[in-house]
Design an enzyme around this catalytic site. Structure first.
Site, PDB file in Angstrom:
ATOM      1  CG  HIS A  57      53.544  -4.568 -60.325  1.00  0.00           C
ATOM      2  ND1 HIS A  57      53.858  -5.874 -59.411  1.00  0.00           N
ATOM      3  CD2 HIS A  57      54.839  -4.114 -60.495  1.00  0.00           C
ATOM      4  CE1 HIS A  57      55.162  -5.582 -59.140  1.00  0.00           C
ATOM      5  NE2 HIS A  57      55.607  -4.518 -59.587  1.00  0.00           N
ATOM      6  CG  ASP A 110      57.900   1.164 -65.244  1.00  0.00           C
ATOM      7  OD1 ASP A 110      58.935   1.569 -64.813  1.00  0.00           O
ATOM      8  OD2 ASP A 110      57.691  -0.083 -65.036  1.00  0.00           O
TER       9      ASP A 110
END
Length: 456
Positions: free
Chosen positions: A334, A393
């Site tokens: 991320h 996700d």
């Protein structure tokens, strides 16, 4: 004649390919120049920290803490209006009521609602779930797209035509428009999906939203022909909507909202622009990529429990030998979090519970193995400036698949939540800033004298 037209519009002819090579040749910039001129590529420094571009009260993403005067990575935290997301989720789960409406109120208005304020807000949203007369026939049923994000964006732009105060950017009017779009989004999403399937030869069933149901319950009810769903399914989808609702002012689609809002344009154009950003596989579309990657993995592995096979597949992913050959393990890493993504942490607790209810324990175990092995393998093969961890996700695709949601709606469900954050940020931009956003780009092309056509 039809084939000639198709050749012109839809095929990359040799001439197009030749011109494309010219585009690449004349657009390529030496990567070292970005360092030379101290350009913050992606509006981030070499350590991945974002360039400060604005101020916000809406949400905060925290992945570092100060120890002895230095910033060091820590477990990630997400705050909505100063409240830790883990406390918000625990609060509505303990109270056994849906969290979407309560959290939407918090993001839009800056404070948690009282019981009466929440009830009034739920009624307000329910009243706004109806689409304009004949909108389904005249807009949704015409030229439905297989890509639901494009389809929804088109519908949002069309709603401009039904609003007699579409260009009014005063706060009361933009709030009205925002509440309408937040409420109507599930219908645009589900009806657009059904309309496309109908054009593909499937049965068409369109259910009106039930004002007594929450946003998550309505999505499940309208999506399924038998209208049935379990309490656990509704609770987890509701939680997914809360977790995806906002993520700081700098994420790509929210920053797009700020940029487009700063131009003075209307709400419908602004939200359609944010939708276009979210669609990208590096942003909201990543959950689809995770699911597709795992499908390929499951078809490749002969034994889902064999860690040597899993390691080989992950190495092949990074070496561009597997799946889409992009060199990525989707769902890992991320831009901000380096130790943990709090949204993924929350999701994971409930994914296991859902996996048991749905009989997907083996699939969940494979996800767990990949989550534990991928950071080590990425560290071995990549020079990293920070740690790598599973992001939201990684598990959201698995959750949606176990909820029997169609992959075509994975990213739209993300958007159904994030539209609340976009609306809050648009209202904040309009309230505080009256200056168009315009960063600088350093020109590199040398100045040249024009050459007449006959002399070239």
């Amino acid at each position: 004649m039809r084939k000639d037209i198709d050749n012109i519009f839809f095929e990359n002819s040799p001439r197009i390919q030749e011109l494309a090579r010219k585009c690449e040749e004349n657009n390529t910039i030496d990567k070292e120049l970005y360092t030379k001129y101290e350009v913050k590529r992606g509006l981030r420094d070499l350590n991945g920290k974002g360039v400060l571009a604005g101020l916000t009260n809406i949400s905060d993403v925290c992945a570092k803490k100060v120890v002895n005067g230095e910033e060091v990575p820590c477990a990630g935290s997400l705050y909505y209006r100063g409240y830790n997301i883990k406390d918000i989720v625990k609060g509505f789960l303990d109270a056994k009521h849906p969290g979407f409406e309560e959290t939407a109120y918090l993001l839009l208005f800056g404070e948690l609602p009282s019981a009466q304020e929440l009830k009034d807000f739920q009624v307000m949203l329910a009243e706004r779930r109806r689409l304009p007369p004949n909108f389904f026939r005249d807009v949704i049923m015409k030229a439905p797209s297989q890509d639901m994000m494009n389809n929804i964006s088109r519908c949002i732009l069309q709603l401009y035509s039904y609003d007699h105060k579409a260009d009014d950017t005063t706060i009361p009017n933009v709030l009205r428009q925002s509440l309408n779009l937040i409420s109507q989004f599930p219908m645009l999403m589900v009806y657009g999906y059904h309309a496309y399937n109908y054009r593909q030869g499937e049965d068409l069933f369109i259910y009106a939203p039930n004002p007594a149901l929450s946003a998550a319950e309505n999505i499940l009810m309208m999506l399924r022909e038998d209208r049935k769903y379990t309490k656990l399914e509704a609770r987890i989808l509701d939680m997914a909507l809360v977790l995806h609702m906002d993520h700081g002012g700098g994420n790509n689609s929210t920053f797009t909202t700020h940029v487009v809002t700063s131009s003075g344009t209307d709400t419908y154009s602004t939200i359609a622009a944010a939708m276009s950003s979210l669609k990208g596989p590096k942003h909201g579309g990543a959950n689809v990529k995770v699911t597709q990657m795992f499908e390929d993995m499951k078809n490749t592995l002969t034994d889902w429990t064999d860690e040597q096979q899993i390691r080989k597949y992950l190495e092949d992913l990074l070496d561009k030998k597997a799946f889409d050959r992009k060199g990525l393990i989707y769902g890992m890493g991320h831009a901000i979090y380096s130790i943990s993504d709090p949204r993924a942490d929350i999701f994971k607790r409930f994914v296991k519970q859902l996996a048991r209810e749905k009989g997907h324990q083996d699939e969940y175990a494979l996800y767990e193995k990949v989550e534990h092995m991928a950071p080590e393998i990425i560290g071995e093969k990549r020079r990293m400036y920070k740690g790598v961890n599973a992001n939201v996700d990684f598990y959201s695709g698995l959750v949606y698949s176990m909820l029997d949601l169609p992959p075509a709606l994975y990213t739209p469900i993300f958007a159904a939540a994030r539209i609340v954050g976009w609306s809050a940020h648009r209202l904040e931009e309009l309230t505080n800033v009256d200056k168009i956003i315009r960063p600088a780009y350093r020109p590199l092309a040398p100045y040249r004298s024009y050459v007449k056509l006959e002399d070239r």
